[in-house]
Scaffold this motif. Structure first.
Motif, mmCIF file in Angstrom:
data_model
loop_
_atom_site.group_PDB
_atom_site.id
_atom_site.type_symbol
_atom_site.label_atom_id
_atom_site.label_comp_id
_atom_site.label_asym_id
_atom_site.label_seq_id
_atom_site.Cartn_x
_atom_site.Cartn_y
_atom_site.Cartn_z
ATOM 1 N N ALA A 325 -4.406 -11.012 7.186
ATOM 2 C CA ALA A 325 -4.573 -12.452 6.963
ATOM 3 C C ALA A 325 -3.295 -13.077 6.407
ATOM 4 N N LEU A 326 -2.713 -12.444 5.404
ATOM 5 C CA LEU A 326 -1.476 -12.973 4.827
ATOM 6 C C LEU A 326 -0.322 -12.890 5.820
ATOM 7 N N GLY A 327 -0.237 -11.773 6.537
ATOM 8 C CA GLY A 327 0.863 -11.579 7.475
ATOM 9 C C GLY A 327 0.880 -12.603 8.585
ATOM 10 N N GLU A 328 -0.285 -12.863 9.175
ATOM 11 C CA GLU A 328 -0.325 -13.867 10.246
ATOM 12 C C GLU A 328 -0.077 -15.265 9.697
ATOM 13 N N THR A 329 -0.544 -15.517 8.494
ATOM 14 C CA THR A 329 -0.344 -16.842 7.901
ATOM 15 C C THR A 329 1.128 -17.128 7.646
ATOM 16 N N PHE A 330 1.862 -16.106 7.194
ATOM 17 C CA PHE A 330 3.266 -16.313 6.831
ATOM 18 C C PHE A 330 4.243 -15.797 7.880
ATOM 19 N N GLY A 331 3.737 -15.377 9.042
ATOM 20 C CA GLY A 331 4.608 -15.000 10.140
ATOM 21 C C GLY A 331 5.281 -13.649 10.000
ATOM 22 N N TRP A 332 4.652 -12.701 9.278
ATOM 23 C CA TRP A 332 5.221 -11.365 9.154
ATOM 24 C C TRP A 332 4.935 -10.545 10.412
ATOM 25 N N HIS A 333 5.661 -9.441 10.573
ATOM 26 C CA HIS A 333 5.279 -8.422 11.540
ATOM 27 C C HIS A 333 4.078 -7.680 10.956
ATOM 28 N N VAL A 334 2.974 -7.642 11.700
ATOM 29 C CA VAL A 334 1.762 -7.006 11.185
ATOM 30 C C VAL A 334 1.284 -5.932 12.154
ATOM 31 N N GLY A 335 0.508 -4.990 11.611
ATOM 32 C CA GLY A 335 -0.120 -3.994 12.473
ATOM 33 C C GLY A 335 0.004 -2.591 11.934
ATOM 34 N N LEU A 336 -1.106 -1.872 11.905
ATOM 35 C CA LEU A 336 -1.103 -0.486 11.459
ATOM 36 C C LEU A 336 -0.393 0.421 12.451
ATOM 37 N N ALA A 337 -0.196 -0.044 13.674
ATOM 38 C CA ALA A 337 0.527 0.752 14.668
ATOM 39 C C ALA A 337 2.042 0.656 14.482
ATOM 40 N N ARG A 338 2.508 -0.295 13.670
ATOM 41 C CA ARG A 338 3.955 -0.450 13.460
ATOM 42 C C ARG A 338 4.461 0.585 12.454
ATOM 43 N N LYS A 339 5.706 0.980 12.604
ATOM 44 C CA LYS A 339 6.328 1.871 11.637
ATOM 45 C C LYS A 339 6.579 1.104 10.344
ATOM 46 N N PRO A 340 6.529 1.810 9.208
ATOM 47 C CA PRO A 340 6.679 1.123 7.914
ATOM 48 C C PRO A 340 7.929 0.260 7.802
ATOM 49 N N ASN A 341 9.055 0.729 8.367
ATOM 50 C CA ASN A 341 10.283 -0.056 8.228
ATOM 51 C C ASN A 341 10.308 -1.288 9.131
ATOM 52 N N ARG A 342 9.324 -1.400 10.045
ATOM 53 C CA ARG A 342 9.231 -2.570 10.932
ATOM 54 C C ARG A 342 8.210 -3.593 10.433
ATOM 55 N N ALA A 343 7.477 -3.253 9.387
ATOM 56 C CA ALA A 343 6.458 -4.181 8.858
ATOM 57 C C ALA A 343 6.363 -3.997 7.341
ATOM 58 N N LYS A 344 7.503 -4.144 6.663
ATOM 59 C CA LYS A 344 7.568 -3.855 5.228
ATOM 60 C C LYS A 344 6.647 -4.769 4.420
ATOM 61 N N ALA A 345 6.639 -6.059 4.741
ATOM 62 C CA ALA A 345 5.802 -6.991 3.976
ATOM 63 C C ALA A 345 4.322 -6.694 4.196
ATOM 64 N N PHE A 346 3.947 -6.349 5.427
ATOM 65 C CA PHE A 346 2.557 -6.035 5.750
ATOM 66 C C PHE A 346 2.082 -4.825 4.955
ATOM 67 N N TYR A 347 2.832 -3.734 5.023
ATOM 68 C CA TYR A 347 2.430 -2.534 4.304
ATOM 69 C C TYR A 347 2.569 -2.717 2.793
ATOM 70 N N GLY A 348 3.554 -3.514 2.382
ATOM 71 C CA GLY A 348 3.672 -3.824 0.966
ATOM 72 C C GLY A 348 2.445 -4.551 0.446
ATOM 73 N N CYS A 349 1.890 -5.444 1.262
ATOM 74 C CA CYS A 349 0.683 -6.173 0.876
ATOM 75 C C CYS A 349 -0.498 -5.223 0.715
ATOM 76 N N ILE A 350 -0.618 -4.245 1.625
ATOM 77 C CA ILE A 350 -1.683 -3.239 1.509
ATOM 78 C C ILE A 350 -1.564 -2.497 0.183
ATOM 79 N N ALA A 351 -0.329 -2.080 -0.148
ATOM 80 C CA ALA A 351 -0.105 -1.334 -1.384
ATOM 81 C C ALA A 351 -0.394 -2.191 -2.612
ATOM 82 N N VAL A 352 0.064 -3.441 -2.602
ATOM 83 C CA VAL A 352 -0.124 -4.323 -3.758
ATOM 84 C C VAL A 352 -1.604 -4.658 -3.944
ATOM 85 N N ALA A 353 -2.309 -4.957 -2.852
ATOM 86 C CA ALA A 353 -3.742 -5.264 -2.955
ATOM 87 C C ALA A 353 -4.499 -4.084 -3.548
#
Length: 431
Positions: A325-353
């Motif tokens: 939800a946050l990633g699409e709202t703010f235009g991040w690269h999102v997706g569990l299929a992406r490598k961590p270095n290609r979606a840092k903000a997305f995976y960072g959000c998972i960790a922070v939540a």
């Protein structure tokens, strides 16, 4: 010299009919994650307090769940975007921010409650420090989400749905009066008491939650990225019949499993706790502990083990739906299929939540009150999100030629009206 045998062209070969386990995916995982430890606590309390009288709600809510989750999946599969992505593209930005913020807050509170229940459940089984187990479960979940291949991780989540059958097993080893169950399942016995209406609202708020909408839509988007030759249906209309059929089977089975397990939890609590005068259960761990002297050690063990299994299934859905939800709202690269270095903000959000969910267990905040406020937020947010989803799914600018068929549209609006009434009922019965 004999002529060479003709090589069959791959287009001539008829594709095999997919097996059920191959069809099941986003809908199955979404439905199973609905029976998280917080949900188990709600269903246990309902069964302990009211016996079998609220069984009918699980049957009544099943077609409503199926409809709204199928609509969620259709939005993702047709547009190639999740709920938040479509909100961003078709509605005022402030509206999207408000909805996503409320969903994320409710998800984090839910994460904290589920982690706490899992820690308490493992402590019941083996002893030791519950808070250490809370942190351990959080670390394992984040590592799996971030570093596992998407296809492998989805397989793990599918197999975790087996943990739900722990509650079916418990129900089958206790003495349940099935004639009484049938009478309450098919013939509602509604009373006007505030406690009864609050319980109905609690069940609906637990079974029809916004994070489930966001997750299933996004998982359909993930399926597009992962499956060869798959495209959004807006660009590949020839795939529509097969995909809508798959989504329908997946969703109906997933929601059916969710409500069946919830029903068995209610029946177990009714047959054991309510029948023995135990009417106040506020957490899933309390429900497991209360079962031990009444239904025996085996029932207690299976019930407690189920809390951990369902929690491991629900945590990634709660954290992942927040990140999507946050990633699409703010235009991040999102997706569990992406490598961590290609979606840092997305995976960072998972960790922070997930970390914030852990910290709630170390704070002085009452987990029961936190869970109540999570239910309040979910109940309030569900109806407007469903209204927006119904508007999206019937809007040609969003769905093109794949707007909802009349029956699904009617049930979707009915589900939306029921959740709006439940939100109103929540405040009317608030004491």
């Amino acid at each position: 010299m004999e002529p060479a045998a003709p090589i069959p062209h791959e287009d001539v070969k008829q594709p095999e009919r997919p097996k059920l386990l191959q069809v099941l995916g986003p809908g199955l995982i979404t439905g199973a994650s609905d029976d998280d430890p917080s949900g188990i606590a709600t269903y246990s309390q309902v069964g302990a307090q009211f016996g079998y009288r609220l069984s009918w709600v699980m049957l009544f809510s099943w077609p409503l769940m199926c409809a709204i989750q199928e609509i969620s999946a259709r939005i993702g599969r047709v547009t190639g975007r999740g709920i938040a992505g479509n909100l961003k593209h078709h509605y005022p930005r402030g509206l999207g921010y408000a909805i996503v913020l409320l969903v994320v807050v409710a998800n984090i509170i839910n994460l904290g409650a589920d982690l706490g229940a899992m820690g308490a459940g493992l402590k019941l089984l083996i002893g030791g420090p519950a808070l250490l187990y809370v942190a351990g479960f959080a670390v394992v979940t984040v590592l799996l989400e971030v570093f596992s291949r998407y296809s492998r991780y989805v397989s793990v989540l599918k197999w975790l749905t087996v943990s739900l059958f722990a509650y079916v097993a418990v129900a089958l080893i206790v003495d349940i009066p099935w004639e009484t169950v049938a009478a309450n399942l098919f013939v509602p016995h509604i009373t006007r008491s505030g406690a009864y209406l609050t319980a109905v609202v609690a069940i609906l708020g637990t079974t029809i939650s916004p994070y489930l909408f966001f997750w299933q839509a996004e998982e359909e988007v993930e399926e597009i990225r992962e499956r060869p030759r798959a495209k959004p249906l807006s660009r590949a209309p020839d795939q529509a019949a097969a995909e809508f059929g798959r989504i329908r089977v997946d969703t109906y089975v997933g929601m059916g499993l969710s409500n069946l397990v919830a029903l068995f939890i209610i029946l177990t609590a009714a047959a054991t706790l309510h029948a023995n005068g135990v009417t106040d259960i506020q957490t899933s761990a309390q429900a497991a502990e209360a079962l031990r002297p009444i239904a025996g050690r085996f029932a207690f063990f299976v019930f407690a083990l189920g809390i951990i299994g369902t929690g491991m299934l629900a945590l990634p859905v709660l954290a992942g739906s927040s990140a999507y939800a946050l990633g699409e709202t703010f235009g991040w690269h999102v997706g569990l299929a992406r490598k961590p270095n290609r979606a840092k903000a997305f995976y960072g959000c998972i960790a922070v939540a997930t970390l914030l969910g852990v910290l709630l267990n170390f704070s002085p905040i009452d987990p029961i009150k936190a869970l109540f406020w999570s239910a309040v937020i979910n109940g309030v947010v569900a109806a407007p999100v469903m209204v927006l989803m119904m508007l999206m799914s019937t809007n040609r600018a969003v769905m093109g030629d794949f707007r909802l068929p009349p029956i699904l549209r009617a049930i979707g609006w009915l589900a939306t009206a029921v959740m709006a009434a439940a939100a109103v009922g929540l405040f009317v019965t608030w004491q």
